[in-house]
Enzyme design. Structure first.
Site, mmCIF file in Angstrom:
data_model
loop_
_atom_site.group_PDB
_atom_site.id
_atom_site.type_symbol
_atom_site.label_atom_id
_atom_site.label_comp_id
_atom_site.label_asym_id
_atom_site.label_seq_id
_atom_site.Cartn_x
_atom_site.Cartn_y
_atom_site.Cartn_z
ATOM 1 N N ASP A 168 0.198 -7.635 1.268
ATOM 2 C CA ASP A 168 0.682 -6.311 1.602
ATOM 3 C C ASP A 168 2.196 -5.977 1.366
ATOM 4 O O ASP A 168 2.753 -5.492 2.188
ATOM 5 C CB ASP A 168 0.092 -5.739 3.035
ATOM 6 N N HIS A 195 0.940 -1.255 0.101
ATOM 7 C CA HIS A 195 -0.189 0.062 -0.031
ATOM 8 C C HIS A 195 0.748 1.492 -0.010
ATOM 9 O O HIS A 195 0.500 2.316 -0.202
ATOM 10 C CB HIS A 195 -1.031 -0.039 1.489
ATOM 11 N N SER A 228 4.915 2.354 7.976
ATOM 12 C CA SER A 228 4.446 1.264 7.161
ATOM 13 C C SER A 228 5.722 0.945 6.147
ATOM 14 O O SER A 228 6.502 1.797 5.513
ATOM 15 C CB SER A 228 3.306 1.765 6.183
#
Length: 404
Positions: A170, A140, A248
């Site tokens: 992911d 993402h 992230s």
């Protein structure tokens, strides 16, 4: 008459002496048995104090008082952690009013084509896993990006090329061309991670580069369904090390400075809880992304719910319940995806999956893992209970992206 009196006095004196001797003997033996109660307190000099304090410290206290292991861990991996900036250009949706012939007659055809575009910028983290310039991050972070810029800790920046993305886990691999002498993050093993182990998150949260936070591993194998990410197939490492937007894709380290996970998600409704993809899972996915650019995931095509006798009984006692459910352990099929392997095999809504290839299935997470570990096109023997009868169905898995 005087001799008997003298003899009696001597006997009394002998008795007193014997009693005293016994008392002394008992006292000495007691001191030998219980030296901790009898030994004098040690005399502490200035040179002995540190040694005694060190002996009395618990391992936990010693670890907390010494932060050198955190410094050493960060120094070992810090230069391999990168910042990832992304840009994506989007065009606003054309208003149907502008396509109306009446409007275009007055303002011309070119008016509706001059719609303003907008640039979306993103920020994430990643880390170098190979000297050739392979960077591992979250899908993402770079998904649908028109431009990816990778910035190293020393300030150098490089254009990144996305080699592969797997939205289901992911994960993404980005390639930069920066020679063959790049720092590499040491990869550990998530198999050996235990609850209570140190967890060190490194990344660029909220745009603050090179940020380090410390916590512990608070639980293992937290399913994506429990986290609230139903479209993923992952069992996360849960940690209380602070993870914020921008973290992230960054590494989660153990106390030795080895990468044990990839920081990927936070719950907005929780304080101090973050989730990381186990590094063992990431290693396997990264190898496939580097080789093929994608990862094929098998699927059955059912929406499911873990069923227990208590849950079934609660449903069955509800007078408004549209269906009676067997009061057993298994996986309840809530919906079957049209044109899916499950639909082709005859699985129906309301079925309870009991076994796959002879192995008992007691949770939705377990069934998902069994399917994920199977091969594309593999035929699975699925035992289901439908009403009061059981049936054996053969389901051939297909690739997840083909689901409609």
């Amino acid at each position: 008459m005087r001799f008997p009196k003298l003899s009696r006095s001597l006997r009394q004196l002998s008795s007193h002496v014997l009693a005293i001797a016994l008392g002394v003997l008992l006292t000495v033996s007691t001191l030998q048995v219980l030296p901790s109660q009898a030994e004098p307190a040690p005399i502490v000099t200035a040179g002995d104090t540190s040694e005694i304090i060190a002996q009395r410290q618990s391992p936990a206290t010693a670890a907390i008082n010494s932060t050198s292991f955190v410094t050493a861990a960060v120094n070992r991996v810090g230069t391999a952690v990168v910042r990832i900036d992304t840009e994506r250009t989007i065009t606003r949706r054309v208003d149907p009013f502008l396509e109306d012939p009446f409007f275009r007659r007055f303002f011309g055809d070119g008016f509706s084509q001059q719609m303003p575009s907008e640039q979306l910028r993103g920020l994430g983290s990643g880390f170098i896993i190979d000297k050739s310039g392979l960077v591992l991050t979250n899908a993402h972070v770079v998904d649908k990006a028109d431009k990816v810029t990778v910035r190293l800790k020393d300030g150098r920046t490089f254009e990144g090329k996305v080699q592969g993305i797997d939205e289901v886990t992911d994960l993404a691999v980005v390639k930069i061309n920066a020679g063959n002498d790049l720092p590499v993050a040491p990869l550990g093993s998530s198999t050996n991670v235990q609850v209570g182990d140190w967890a060190i998150a490194v990344g660029n949260p909220l745009g603050f580069d090179n940020t380090v936070t410390l916590g512990i591993v608070s639980t293992l194998k937290r399913s994506s369904a429990q986290v609230g990410i139903s479209d993923k197939r992952l069992d996360f490492i849960q940690t209380d090390a602070a993870i914020n937007p921008g973290n992230s894709g960054g590494p989660l380290l153990n106390g030795q400075g080895e990468v044990i996970g990839i920081n990927t998600a936070i719950r907005p409704d929780a304080m101090g809880i973050g989730f990381a993809i186990p590094i063992d899972k990431a290693k396997a996915i990264a190898a496939q992304l580097q080789r093929d650019g994608k990862v094929a995931h098998p699927y059955l095509g059912v929406q499911m719910l873990t069923l227990t006798p208590e849950l079934a009984k609660q449903n069955n006692t509800d007078p408004n319940s549209p269906i009676q459910i067997p009061e057993i352990n298994g996986v309840f099929v809530m919906r079957v995806v049209p044109n899916s392997p499950a639909a082709s095999a005859g699985i129906r809504r309301g079925d309870v999956i009991l076994q796959v290839d002879g192995k008992a299935i007691i949770s939705a997470e377990q069934l998902q893992n069994v399917v994920e570990d199977s091969r594309l096109g593999q035929v699975l023997q699925v035992k289901v209970q439908r009403g009061n009868q059981t049936q054996q169905l053969s389901v051939r898995t297909a690739e997840l992206q083909n689901a409609s």
